[in-house]
Design a protein around this motif. Structure first.
Motif, PDB file in Angstrom:
ATOM      1  N   ILE A   1       2.456  14.104   3.736  1.00  0.00           N
ATOM      2  CA  ILE A   1       1.132  14.202   4.356  1.00  0.00           C
ATOM      3  C   ILE A   1       0.461  15.491   3.907  1.00  0.00           C
ATOM      4  N   SER A   2      -0.824  15.383   3.514  1.00  0.00           N
ATOM      5  CA  SER A   2      -1.624  16.558   3.166  1.00  0.00           C
ATOM      6  C   SER A   2      -2.917  16.521   3.962  1.00  0.00           C
ATOM      7  N   VAL A   3      -3.305  17.687   4.501  1.00  0.00           N
ATOM      8  CA  VAL A   3      -4.558  17.807   5.237  1.00  0.00           C
ATOM      9  C   VAL A   3      -5.616  18.345   4.289  1.00  0.00           C
TER      10      VAL A   3
ATOM     11  N   PHE B   1       4.019   1.427   4.574  1.00  0.00           N
ATOM     12  CA  PHE B   1       5.032   2.440   4.278  1.00  0.00           C
ATOM     13  C   PHE B   1       4.490   3.288   3.122  1.00  0.00           C
ATOM     14  N   LEU B   2       3.885   4.414   3.464  1.00  0.00           N
ATOM     15  CA  LEU B   2       3.153   5.219   2.488  1.00  0.00           C
ATOM     16  C   LEU B   2       4.047   6.237   1.789  1.00  0.00           C
ATOM     17  N   LYS B   3       3.725   6.468   0.521  1.00  0.00           N
ATOM     18  CA  LYS B   3       4.312   7.598  -0.189  1.00  0.00           C
ATOM     19  C   LYS B   3       3.485   8.856   0.072  1.00  0.00           C
ATOM     20  N   THR B   4       2.155   8.717   0.088  1.00  0.00           N
ATOM     21  CA  THR B   4       1.289   9.878   0.354  1.00  0.00           C
ATOM     22  C   THR B   4       0.155   9.485   1.287  1.00  0.00           C
ATOM     23  N   LEU B   5      -0.159  10.397   2.207  1.00  0.00           N
ATOM     24  CA  LEU B   5      -1.321  10.266   3.078  1.00  0.00           C
ATOM     25  C   LEU B   5      -2.111  11.566   2.990  1.00  0.00           C
ATOM     26  N   ASN B   6      -3.353  11.484   2.496  1.00  0.00           N
ATOM     27  CA  ASN B   6      -4.274  12.614   2.493  1.00  0.00           C
ATOM     28  C   ASN B   6      -5.283  12.362   3.598  1.00  0.00           C
ATOM     29  N   ILE B   7      -5.342  13.256   4.563  1.00  0.00           N
ATOM     30  CA  ILE B   7      -6.170  12.994   5.732  1.00  0.00           C
ATOM     31  C   ILE B   7      -7.023  14.212   6.056  1.00  0.00           C
ATOM     32  N   GLY B   8      -8.262  13.929   6.462  1.00  0.00           N
ATOM     33  CA  GLY B   8      -9.193  15.011   6.789  1.00  0.00           C
ATOM     34  C   GLY B   8      -9.821  14.826   8.145  1.00  0.00           C
ATOM     35  N   GLN B   9     -11.116  14.788   8.206  1.00  0.00           N
ATOM     36  CA  GLN B   9     -11.866  14.870   9.444  1.00  0.00           C
ATOM     37  C   GLN B   9     -11.964  13.499  10.120  1.00  0.00           C
ATOM     38  N   GLY B  10     -11.070  13.248  11.069  1.00  0.00           N
ATOM     39  CA  GLY B  10     -11.058  11.983  11.777  1.00  0.00           C
ATOM     40  C   GLY B  10     -11.750  12.088  13.124  1.00  0.00           C
TER      41      GLY B  10
ATOM     42  N   LEU C   1       0.840  -1.202   0.000  1.00  0.00           N
ATOM     43  CA  LEU C   1       0.000   0.000   0.000  1.00  0.00           C
ATOM     44  C   LEU C   1       0.874   1.251   0.000  1.00  0.00           C
ATOM     45  N   LYS C   2       0.655   2.135  -0.991  1.00  0.00           N
ATOM     46  CA  LYS C   2       1.501   3.315  -1.152  1.00  0.00           C
ATOM     47  C   LYS C   2       0.748   4.634  -0.966  1.00  0.00           C
ATOM     48  N   HIS C   3      -0.537   4.651  -1.233  1.00  0.00           N
ATOM     49  CA  HIS C   3      -1.291   5.907  -1.192  1.00  0.00           C
ATOM     50  C   HIS C   3      -2.601   5.679  -0.440  1.00  0.00           C
ATOM     51  N   MET C   4      -2.867   6.552   0.548  1.00  0.00           N
ATOM     52  CA  MET C   4      -4.088   6.421   1.346  1.00  0.00           C
ATOM     53  C   MET C   4      -4.743   7.783   1.514  1.00  0.00           C
ATOM     54  N   THR C   5      -6.077   7.776   1.342  1.00  0.00           N
ATOM     55  CA  THR C   5      -6.874   8.973   1.587  1.00  0.00           C
ATOM     56  C   THR C   5      -7.935   8.641   2.630  1.00  0.00           C
ATOM     57  N   LEU C   6      -7.948   9.380   3.742  1.00  0.00           N
ATOM     58  CA  LEU C   6      -8.951   9.236   4.795  1.00  0.00           C
ATOM     59  C   LEU C   6      -9.698  10.564   4.869  1.00  0.00           C
TER      60      LEU C   6
END
Length: 595
Positions: A584-586, A462-471, A433-438
């Motif tokens: 990481i991007s919010v 081990f992520l390359k990108t994590l896009n994360i929002g309202q957790g 898994l390389k890219h995750m959006t939550l």
């Protein structure tokens, strides 16, 4: 060999990779370079301003209507785009029939029309067609009244060599009404047409056209259909859209007529259908047309959202789709449906093995998905997107004992809940898994009374990108302070909170006031300087309470994370722990760009 002596083919390849200005300068270099670089420069023409259109027509008229113009420059033009600010009715000396009479080698046309008369009156009535066109894109606008597509398609049907057709609506208003008769005439005239992408309302009244189905010409060349069938692009005040339910009593007759053409759509690989009408119309197309014909679909997308809401009047049968197209299907997207007729049990069970499925998007409302079951059945899945669902694993599902690692690379969740156990299971099985959006998610579970933390541990990720929002974390939604994102250390205890690991980011989720009665969730990344305050608070979590915060309550502003976050620490937080993250991007609640 000098540069000026390069072969013509090489010069043309060089020209294809230059900017417009670069092509112009090269055409002025020498006589030998003038022809190839001018030819490439004129291959793609964009008409925008009034003066530009007049100049083009004047140049063609200057050397005579029936003679090659300007050393054959008219023959070099392969692509013409008429800018959307361009109104043909404002130019009295420009007629489409004359213009396209000059452009004998035109292959691609992109134009904006305000009404069907813009092209119908000047092309169809004069008998001049776009004989050389291979692709046509039309953007139309009709906000005030309904119109039939008949005039437009009379013009389009003159494009005997057309292979790709795109028709897009701009702005609010009615969609063009497109009947079965219109489609029949079009594909009789356009034998080379392989792709249709259009914003057209499909007329669901089969009573007057049912008999015509018997004599319809089988569609052999079609490989891609993308139809966005809506009656009206509405705002909140629209009230003139009514349901036209499909006449299901005619279903058996329609089915028998379609089956009488067993070779129809035998090359169709892509079918994308969006409707805001009655779901059973798309049900009719799928089960009574495509499945009986054994269409070799690779890409299937169905969207029944109506004003953003799910149509739960008739559940969709995902397993029937997977069974019907299991040998060919590579991408499946379904949204706007219920997935079970059992209101109390909305669990979606995947019953069929789908070895070729690479992309899966399921959007709905409160649909339950067993992660282990899904990964076991869709063994080739590379991208998984879920909106409005709940991910879980059975308590008896083995995790560390399983050796069946999965090749999933992209995971995107929006308006979803997923248990901490489901996240851990994904981490163990999907190690690539390389890219995750939550994006707006909830992790149900108990926040530890000693540490104030609900741990979501993904040590093998081990992520390359994590896009994360309202957790949100806890027994009920909107009870947690926010999110902490940390990295996993080899010697770290799985149950150990964030304080002993290097912190990457602290995120604060809060209700954001929009207008009276309306709040949305917002997430902000807190400054690094506040990390020590947060860590100190949670090191003594049991003895802390909101009453012990020393700031004056009058300064509390929930809309300002710089002053409000400290008052919510008592709620506890969720820790997302990974093996590593490169970026990481919010993201905000309303931002769907990452989904």
């Amino acid at each position: 060999m000098g540069v000026s002596e390069l072969p013509l083919k090489i010069l043309m390849k060089i020209a294809d990779n230059l900017s417009i200005l670069g092509k112009h300068f090269c055409s002025l270099t020498c006589k030998r370079w003038r022809h190839p670089f001018q030819k490439c420069l004129l291959r793609n023409i964009v008409i925008g301003p009034h003066e530009g259109a007049q100049v083009l027509v004047s140049l063609f008229k200057a050397s005579g209507k029936n003679a090659p113009t300007l050393y054959g420059l008219n023959l070099w033009i392969h692509s013409l785009q008429i800018h959307h600010y361009f109104d043909v009715r404002k130019i009295s000396d420009m007629h489409f029939s004359d213009l396209f009479g000059y452009l004998q080698n035109l292959k691609h046309l992109d134009l904006w029309i305000l009404s069907s008369d813009d092209i119908y009156g000047e092309v169809t009535r004069t008998g001049a067609g776009w004989k050389s066109l291979e692709s046509l894109k039309i953007q139309y606008s009709m906000p005030e009244k309904k119109w039939s597509a008949r005039d437009m398609f009379e013009c389009i049907n003159t494009c005997s060599m057309l292979q790709k057709l795109k028709i897009h609506k701009h702005g609010e208003g009615y969609y063009m009404d497109f009947s079965l008769d219109d489609f029949e005439k079009m594909h009789q005239s356009l034998q080379e047409l392989s792709s249709i992408e259009g914003d057209m309302y499909l007329n669901t009244d089969f009573s007057s056209t049912l008999d015509a189905l018997r004599n319809m010409t089988p569609e052999f060349a079609m490989t891609s259909l993308d139809i966005r069938s809506k009656k009206y692009e509405m705002n909140d005040d629209a009230t003139d859209v009514s349901d036209n339910h499909t006449n299901l009593d005619k279903g058996p007759k329609i089915r028998s007529l379609f089956r009488s053409n067993p070779n129809a759509f035998k090359h169709l690989e892509t079918f994308d259908f969006t409707t805001d009408n009655y779901y059973e119309f798309s049900d009719l197309i799928l089960w009574d047309l495509l499945c009986p014909l054994k269409v070799p679909l690779k890409h299937l997308a169905l969207n029944a959202l109506r004003e953003g809401k799910v149509d739960d009047s008739n559940p969709i049968d995902i397993n029937r789709i997977l069974q019907s197209f299991s040998e060919t299907l590579e991408r499946l997207s379904v949204q706007g449906f219920a997935y079970s007729d059992n209101v109390k049990n909305q669990t979606l069970e995947i019953s069929y093995y789908c070895p070729f499925l690479r992309y899966l998007f399921i959007g709905g409302s409160e649909v339950y998905l067993n992660v282990a079951d899904l990964l076991d059945k869709c063994v080739g899945l590379k991208e998984l997107k879920i909106r409005g669902g709940k991910l879980f694993i059975n308590p008896t599902t083995p995790t560390e004992e399983s050796n069946q690692h999965h090749g999933l690379e992209i995971l995107k969740l929006q308006k979803c809940s997923a248990t901490a156990e489901a996240f851990s299971y994904i981490s163990f099985r999907c190690r690539g898994l390389k890219h995750m959006t939550l994006h707006t998610f909830w992790v149900p579970g108990s926040i530890c009374e000693e540490t104030g933390c609900l741990l979501v541990d993904m040590p093998y990720t081990f992520l390359k990108t994590l896009n994360i929002g309202q957790g949100q974390y806890g027994i009920s939604r909107n009870v947690s302070f926010g999110t902490s994102i940390g990295l996993k250390k080899k010697e770290m205890d799985l149950e150990c909170p964030i304080m002993t690991s290097p912190n990457i980011d602290w995120l604060y989720t809060f209700d954001y006031y929009v207008y009276p009665g309306t709040y949305v969730l917002e997430t902000r990344k807190l400054s690094r300087e506040y990390a020590d305050v947060i860590l100190e608070y949670y090191q003594n979590f049991q003895s802390n309470s909101i009453d012990q915060i020393t700031k004056d309550n009058s300064s509390y502003d929930v809309a300002n994370p710089e002053t409000g976050w400290e008052y919510d620490l008592y709620r506890g937080y969720g820790e997302l722990r990974f093996g590593n993250i490169e970026s990481i991007s919010v993201i905000s609640e309303e931002n769907d760009d990452t989904f």
